[in-house]
Write a protein that holds these residues in place. Structure first.
Motif, PDB file in Angstrom:
ATOM      1  N   LEU A   1      -1.110  12.338   1.374  1.00 36.40           N
ATOM      2  CA  LEU A   1      -1.836  11.089   1.582  1.00 36.40           C
ATOM      3  C   LEU A   1      -3.325  11.342   1.785  1.00 36.40           C
ATOM      4  O   LEU A   1      -4.169  10.575   1.320  1.00 36.40           O
ATOM      5  CB  LEU A   1      -1.259  10.355   2.790  1.00 36.40           C
TER       6      LEU A   1
ATOM      7  N   ILE B   1      -9.080   3.144   2.470  1.00 35.92           N
ATOM      8  CA  ILE B   1      -8.368   4.346   2.052  1.00 35.92           C
ATOM      9  C   ILE B   1      -8.607   5.478   3.047  1.00 35.92           C
ATOM     10  O   ILE B   1      -7.712   6.247   3.377  1.00 35.92           O
ATOM     11  CB  ILE B   1      -8.819   4.778   0.644  1.00 35.92           C
TER      12      ILE B   1
ATOM     13  N   TYR C   1      -2.321  15.170  -6.397  1.00 42.36           N
ATOM     14  CA  TYR C   1      -2.646  14.160  -5.392  1.00 42.36           C
ATOM     15  C   TYR C   1      -4.048  13.589  -5.606  1.00 42.36           C
ATOM     16  O   TYR C   1      -4.270  12.373  -5.493  1.00 42.36           O
ATOM     17  CB  TYR C   1      -2.558  14.760  -3.987  1.00 42.36           C
TER      18      TYR C   1
ATOM     19  N   ILE D   1      -4.822  12.071  -1.614  1.00 40.07           N
ATOM     20  CA  ILE D   1      -4.908  10.818  -2.376  1.00 40.07           C
ATOM     21  C   ILE D   1      -6.100  10.005  -1.887  1.00 40.07           C
ATOM     22  O   ILE D   1      -6.865   9.436  -2.676  1.00 40.07           O
ATOM     23  CB  ILE D   1      -3.601  10.006  -2.242  1.00 40.07           C
TER      24      ILE D   1
ATOM     25  N   GLN E   1       0.830  -1.203   0.000  1.00 39.43           N
ATOM     26  CA  GLN E   1       0.000   0.000   0.000  1.00 39.43           C
ATOM     27  C   GLN E   1       0.871   1.262   0.000  1.00 39.43           C
ATOM     28  O   GLN E   1       0.603   2.219  -0.729  1.00 39.43           O
ATOM     29  CB  GLN E   1      -0.910   0.006   1.239  1.00 39.43           C
TER      30      GLN E   1
ATOM     31  N   TYR F   1       0.882   4.185  -2.878  1.00 42.75           N
ATOM     32  CA  TYR F   1       0.573   5.580  -2.544  1.00 42.75           C
ATOM     33  C   TYR F   1       1.714   6.506  -2.962  1.00 42.75           C
ATOM     34  O   TYR F   1       1.497   7.523  -3.635  1.00 42.75           O
ATOM     35  CB  TYR F   1       0.329   5.723  -1.032  1.00 42.75           C
TER      36      TYR F   1
ATOM     37  N   GLY G   1      -5.072   9.695  -6.497  1.00 43.87           N
ATOM     38  CA  GLY G   1      -6.021   8.876  -5.752  1.00 43.87           C
ATOM     39  C   GLY G   1      -7.099   8.287  -6.633  1.00 43.87           C
ATOM     40  O   GLY G   1      -7.492   7.120  -6.476  1.00 43.87           O
TER      41      GLY G   1
END
Length: 627
Positions: free
Chosen positions: A287, A56, A34, A290, A8, A12, A38
């Motif tokens: 993150l 997620i 970003y 995303i 993961q 990412y 995603g």
């Protein structure tokens, strides 16, 4: 496919590394990069991560938790008190005004129950702190009128989340169709709704007082160990512990992180903790974005595109009109007001928190809640495009038209010198040049500062110095000197890049805050770099030597030579700064060499005339001779 942690993480980070540079290359913000990353790796396109986006959002929530900790940590009480009228005034008008309009829309047009309509209205009234702050930083708008207004509204919204989350449990009892056994279980679930609310408020107060009278003294103990990593560990302990406490009483961990940051905002360790955690801030926000992109449920959009797209457009329109009206009420310039209104017209990450909390309490049907989550994500996705539309099509026409009536943006004359940025640094240069009969074309991107400077007698033109057409209008093709004096180092560097590329014969004199900024400018071939920290520090050092009895002429001469040698050494260090070991060795050699040369200079060419202009030294010598 193995969905372990390492797989993961690789997916990412790879998506971010690939899509963010592409977005920046074509002139879009990193946020869009970003978000697109995603979407592509999410369950509804490539399906590399997550099943329907559920896992997620755990990643996304962790990003929000750390982001809110840093926001709370940066909540300066003095700044809050200074801005209290804007925060309470603009913030309350935006949240209450937007909530009322969305509430009426839900009850009248969509026939929702008043509980459902109220929760959705409150969730959608909150804008995205992450997107707006990141956008302000990237576009260097934090210190503009729009930036200050946006910060005030966002701060009120962040604070408003606390009572909103506390009130939501009260709406459960009002909805008789919800079985008590289906409620989200927490340690206070068996209590009456009003008791739960009191416990929640009590927990928040307990966090504040415990942090202030227990955790801050504990940091003093940690400080005595002189172990830097313990500060980071201590901060993370506070974040995790308070977030867990909030979860126990049925609130979001993100709210706990924000409270933890606020607790430490008053402590003397605030800046040190910021420095420790700041390097992770950008990655965590990435993150989060995303996660938002990957969580967009395209199947819901396909099933009912009219509702989602129409409601999403209505949401953005309502928020834009409310914000624009507030800007007019507070007498914002139109260019700043459009940026302010477009920038905050989306829903935000707290909408995910509120909707998830409401789903756990079964107040809102799952289908409707998921549709609202999709609307929130799409509105966040639309923000960079709205700002791009404003920048490309609205601001150049509407903004320039308004300024043209005042003859503000039309550059009517050209001079040999162009100054970009007329804050404290640039205005000092401009005043010195004007006092010596040198006229300059002055550009600044803050419309309110432009108006103020015009009232003070300066002829300043409003405009973004990163726009090639503005530079051409200012006469960059024929000018002799371009002085880059913009406060923000990244924008200053961007302007220098444009000048070097499009006007190679134009000589650049540029401001740099420190060595790091200077290294970047050296890489772009700039010769005349003026570091703020260098000249101020040397000036103070010269005065210190004079106060200690050194001759003023000799001290001044040594200061000038120090600058000369330091500017020479910085160019050698710039080439080696990416190799840490070589950089440290070279830096040490340069420091020793510089000190030795200065010592030699002190005893070389020493003549009586060195102190001939130093009257204080001569008076002392005469008095000693008389004795």
């Amino acid at each position: 496919m193995d969905n372990g942690f390492f797989v993961q993480a690789i997916i990412y980070l790879s998506a971010a590394v690939v899509f963010v540079p592409i977005a920046k290359k074509i002139g879009l913000s990193s946020i869009l990069g970003y978000l697109f990353a995603g979407i592509i790796i999410g369950p509804f396109v490539l399906g590399l991560i997550g099943q329907r986006g559920e896992d997620i959002m755990h990643f996304a929530e962790f990003g929000v938790v750390m982001m809110l900790f840093l926001i709370g940590l940066e909540l300066d009480p003095h700044k809050f008190w200074k801005m209290r009228k804007f925060i309470l005034g603009m913030g309350s008008l935006q949240v209450i005004g937007t909530s009322i309009l969305l509430f009426l829309l839900g009850v009248i047009l969509y026939d929702w129950s008043w509980q459902v309509a109220l929760i959705i209205a409150m969730a959608l009234a909150l804008s995205s702190t992450a997107i707006v702050l990141q956008t302000l930083k990237e576009k260097s708008l934090s210190q503009t009128s729009m930036g200050r207004a946006s910060f005030a509204v966002l701060l009120f919204q962040d604070i408003a989340v606390i009572p909103i989350l506390a009130v939501i449990p009260l709406l459960v009892s009002a909805n008789a169709s919800i079985p008590l056994e289906d409620l989200n279980q927490s340690i206070i679930s068996d209590f009456a709704a009003w008791i739960q609310t009191l416990i929640v408020i009590g927990a928040i107060l307990a966090v504040y007082f415990a942090g202030r009278y227990i955790f801050v003294p504990l940091l003093h103990v940690v400080a005595k160990t002189r172990l830097q990593e313990l500060f980071t560990a201590s901060a993370l302990l506070l974040v995790v512990a308070v977030s867990y406490l909030m979860q126990l009483v049925g609130l979001s961990p993100a709210l706990g992180a924000f409270m933890a940051g606020v607790v430490l905002a008053n402590s003397e360790f605030r800046h040190e903790l910021e420095g420790d955690i700041a390097p992770f801030k950008g990655l965590l926000l990435g993150l989060f974005f995303i996660g938002v992109g990957a969580s967009i449920n395209f199947q819901l959009i396909i099933d009912d595109p009219i509702f989602i797209l129409v409601f999403g457009l209505t949401l953005i329109t309502i928020k834009f009109l409310v914000l624009f009206g507030i800007g007019i009420l507070y007498k914002k310039q139109s260019d700043q007001n459009f940026l302010f209104s477009f920038g905050l017209s989306q829903a935000g990450e707290f909408g995910f928190v509120i909707m998830s909390f409401s789903m756990q309490l079964n107040i809102i049907p799952n289908m409707l809640a998921n549709q609202i989550l999709a609307i929130i994500a799409l509105s966040m996705l639309s923000t960079p495009f709205l700002l791009l539309i404003n920048e490309k099509w609205i601001d150049p026409y509407f903004g320039v038209k308004e300024k043209a009536d005042k003859k503000a943006d039309t550059i009517e004359e050209q001079h040999e010198v162009i100054i970009a940025g007329f804050g404290h640094f640039g205005s000092t240069i401009g005043r010195l040049l004007r006092a010596n009969g040198v006229k300059a074309t002055i550009l600044d991107h803050d419309s309110e500062r432009v108006d103020l400077l015009r009232k003070m007698g300066f002829k300043v033109y409003y405009g973004d110095a990163t726009r090639l057409e503005l530079l051409k209008a200012a006469g960059a093709e024929d000018a002799k000197l371009f002085i880059a004096a913009i406060d923000n180092p990244s924008v200053n560097l961007n302007v220098v890049e444009i000048i070097r590329k499009n006007f190679p014969n134009l000589k650049i004199l540029t401001r740099a805050r420190n060595r790091i900024d200077a290294y970047e400018l050296i890489d772009h071939g700039v010769e005349n770099i003026y570091r703020e920290t260098l000249y101020t520090a040397v000036h103070l050092g010269v005065d210190a030597l004079t106060q200690l009895g050194h001759r003023k002429y000799s001290a001044t001469r040594q200061g000038q030579r120090f600058i000369k040698y330091d500017e020479a050494s910085i160019r050698e260090l710039a080439a080696k700064r990416h190799d840490k070991m070589a950089y440290l060795v070279t830096a040490q050699e340069q420091i020793e060499l510089q000190e030795q040369i200065l010592k030699n200079d002190l005893y070389t060419n020493f003549e009586a005339k060195d102190h001939a202009w130093d009257s204080a030294f001569l008076k002392r010598e005469i008095n000693n001779d008389d004795k």
